[in-house]
Design a protein around this motif. Sequence first.
Motif, PDB file in Angstrom:
ATOM      1  N   ALA A   1      -3.318   0.576  -3.299  1.00  0.00           N
ATOM      2  CA  ALA A   1      -2.862  -0.812  -3.228  1.00  0.00           C
ATOM      3  C   ALA A   1      -2.202  -1.147  -4.553  1.00  0.00           C
ATOM      4  O   ALA A   1      -2.836  -1.103  -5.609  1.00  0.00           O
ATOM      5  CB  ALA A   1      -4.043  -1.737  -2.955  1.00  0.00           C
TER       6      ALA A   1
ATOM      7  N   VAL B   1      -3.309   7.029  -0.872  1.00  0.00           N
ATOM      8  CA  VAL B   1      -2.976   5.646  -0.568  1.00  0.00           C
ATOM      9  C   VAL B   1      -3.490   4.779  -1.705  1.00  0.00           C
ATOM     10  O   VAL B   1      -4.624   4.940  -2.148  1.00  0.00           O
ATOM     11  CB  VAL B   1      -3.589   5.185   0.767  1.00  0.00           C
TER      12      VAL B   1
ATOM     13  N   GLU C   1       0.869  -1.177   0.000  1.00  0.00           N
ATOM     14  CA  GLU C   1       0.000   0.000   0.000  1.00  0.00           C
ATOM     15  C   GLU C   1       0.902   1.223   0.000  1.00  0.00           C
ATOM     16  O   GLU C   1       1.538   1.544   0.998  1.00  0.00           O
ATOM     17  CB  GLU C   1      -0.913   0.008   1.234  1.00  0.00           C
TER      18      GLU C   1
END
Length: 868
Positions: free
Chosen positions: A229, A227, A220
């Motif tokens: 992934a 943010v 992440e």
Amino acid sequence: MRWQGESLVIRRTVHFTFQFIGVLAVGLAIASIWFFWRLSSGPLSIAYLTPYFESALSPDDHKLRVKLDDTIITWADVGRTLDIRLLGAKAISADNNLIVEIPELSVSLSASALLRGRLAPRTLSISGASLKVVRDADGNIDFGLSGETVATNAFVRNLISGLLRRSDGTRAIDYLARLNILDATLSIDDRKLGVIWDAPDANITLTRTPRGVIGQTDLELRVKDQVAALQVNADYDVRARIIDVNIGFADFNPSIFAELSKQAAVLSNFDLPASGTISFKTDLGGKIEAVDFNLSGAAGYFGGSELFPVRSRVQSAHFSGTYDQRLDRLRLEDLTVAFGKDGRLTLPAPLNHVLPITKIRLQGTYSREFDRVDIQKFEIITPGPKATGSATFQEIGNELTITVDVDAGGFGADQSKLYWPASLAPDPRKWVVKNISGGTLDKARLKLVGRWSEKKGFGIDSLTGDMRLNDLTIDYFNPMPRVTNVGARVKFDHRQIDFTLTSGRSGDLVINGGRILLTGLNNIDQFADLDLNIDGPVASALKALDSGPLGFARDLNIKPAAAQGTTSTRLKLNFLIENKMSADAIKVSASSTLDDVSLPGVAFGFNLEKSDLFLSLDNLGMDVKGLANLNGIATEFNWRRNFEISDVVSRYRMRAKLTNNDFREKLGVKIPGLDAERMKGVVGTDLDIKIDQAGVGTLAAKMNLTRTEINLPSLGWSKKSGEAASIVAGASFAKGRFQGASNISLSGNGLEAEASLNFDATGKVNKIRVARLKMGDSDIAGVIIPNGEGWEIDIRGKKFDLSRWVNEDREEAATERGAPVTVSFSLEQAVLSDGGALKISPAPASSTVLFGGKLASKASLIPAKRSA
């Protein structure tokens, strides 16, 4: 016997071998039961193997050494059987300083190394480590565990070198086939961009391949307050020394990647949650050779950079392409931005226009080396039109040159204000928006070449295009009647717009072609030229010319509603396009063919009936020509009406062949003494009538009596048809009433006469003055005055033949009576009979003769008394 001995040895050897294997199997089974029972109660120390692992993990250059507290073997979680763990791993520098400490490492042993009698790791797992990647100002990449970067890198690189190096059995680390870094904290310090990225929960796996190493990372990534992934897959080719990287991510804002390099600055236009992949190749020095990207975005914002200056709300987006660092070129395979059904795109200065838009698609390239954007194909979908085309933008000499090719269609003229920026040719835009409505644009093509700079703004070098329009309504000059159901072909450039009309209607008038030309688009003033071919009823055409500020019919005292017949008209209008226009500002030109037209009271109260005429008019005046039927008289008709201030406002030229009946019954003109018996045949009449601004006019008349038979027995004059004779007369009138007639002359067959007429206030004749009458022996002058139902005639002159009056047929009695006539004479000589004359000298005779009938049977001449 020897063979039998050898056979016995073999049997014993095989028997012993199977016994040994059986015993070994039982022993191993018993040992395994004990070993697993021992592991189940807790980890089992195998500290005697610690030196081997310390040696395997320490680099050969002796810049640091690895020290382990203990080596244990334990029963692992589900998915593993046995797990060797290295506890208390410490990296110690050559001067005995602690560089980094790792609480625990996990290893698995290499079977091939064990067969060679060596203890070497096949897999190595590091849990909970802190990793740091640094890109310096020159783009070089360094990495390692947290701590002193140079020393820690030596430790990490020693591990990685085991993956990269093809094992020859010289080092234990050469047997390493897989390196796992689990639950790591990753920090990326990009000093070239001045950005620090963090990934607190990173899992990294490095696996040896025949070509090099494959790496896979799940993390992440945090960049500023974003943010995402990410899954990073990397394939390192040892021989080529190239890393092939593929990054996959979800719900991440790609605009943060714009800071990677100037070449990726285009990503700053995509401020929205995105998912997709980015693939690129790089060498060990961090130099990127090529980048492939495929991104899909959700609702967010598009634009806000120099390339797309205005920030707009979007519903979704897709962005895929390639960046070639060697050519410094960005290739967009697909850029699709969906704005939604109520989407809006704000176009930047100098257009400053809010464009309704649903979706944009484009393919193109951006060359930073040449400051050039080539859009090979674009598609713009709006709630109305759809446009496709290509475009080029290039900076040359601090100016942005622009070339655009567009095909569009599918919107109505009512939407023109939505898609035509107000700052682009504003006056023609106002005219088009205000005066053209309804209808659809089937297909349009446009090619624009222009330039823009901060100092000069936007300028058009050339603009060409065409379009096809259907079912338009054109309000060419309000309040004149609008043209509806217009079909048109349109051509335009940066100077003019040319409408070629193929159909249309204005009420019951039919447009059979025409042209509207808007010119001066590149100048301060713009002009409109309209050229229309119109067919239909005369009444409707006159109504159109009479509408609004033109008022032609009102000026001519014509009532359009009373007109009948058909017309084919060519109407031309030219005017300056501005917000307020008057009739004086319009240049008008019209030409009409009038067929079978009828119009009451068109000239001097005369009715025009079923005539074929030609009408032409402009701002200076109007001309009507043709063969007219005026009050039932076939007339060559020519009417000139001046609209500007002039000595002559209207001029009529009329030529006709009139009979006595035409004069009396159709024109209402009765000539004294000339009834149907005394005047036969036709009179060729030529009238020239002029009227000034005040309604005062003059009449010049010419009458050709050659084909007229006239018999005036009282005057002793007659002429046959074919004998030349004519009358010339001049008259004046005001507001439709005669005021006087002068210069009346009659000549022919021995008769010469000059006369004039006086009229009263009602326009009736109140005096006829004969200046000269010469006929045969008669040479007189006189005055004729209407007196009730009769006439008073005063005759003076040198000689007058009275024989026709006095001795007209002495044997007949008085016949039918007519208007009473009283004649007085003042003559030098009077002829009383065919054979004699009465000469009066020295003074003329003064006598009176009374006539009470058509021809008096008895008349007496009473000599006048001499005056004292």
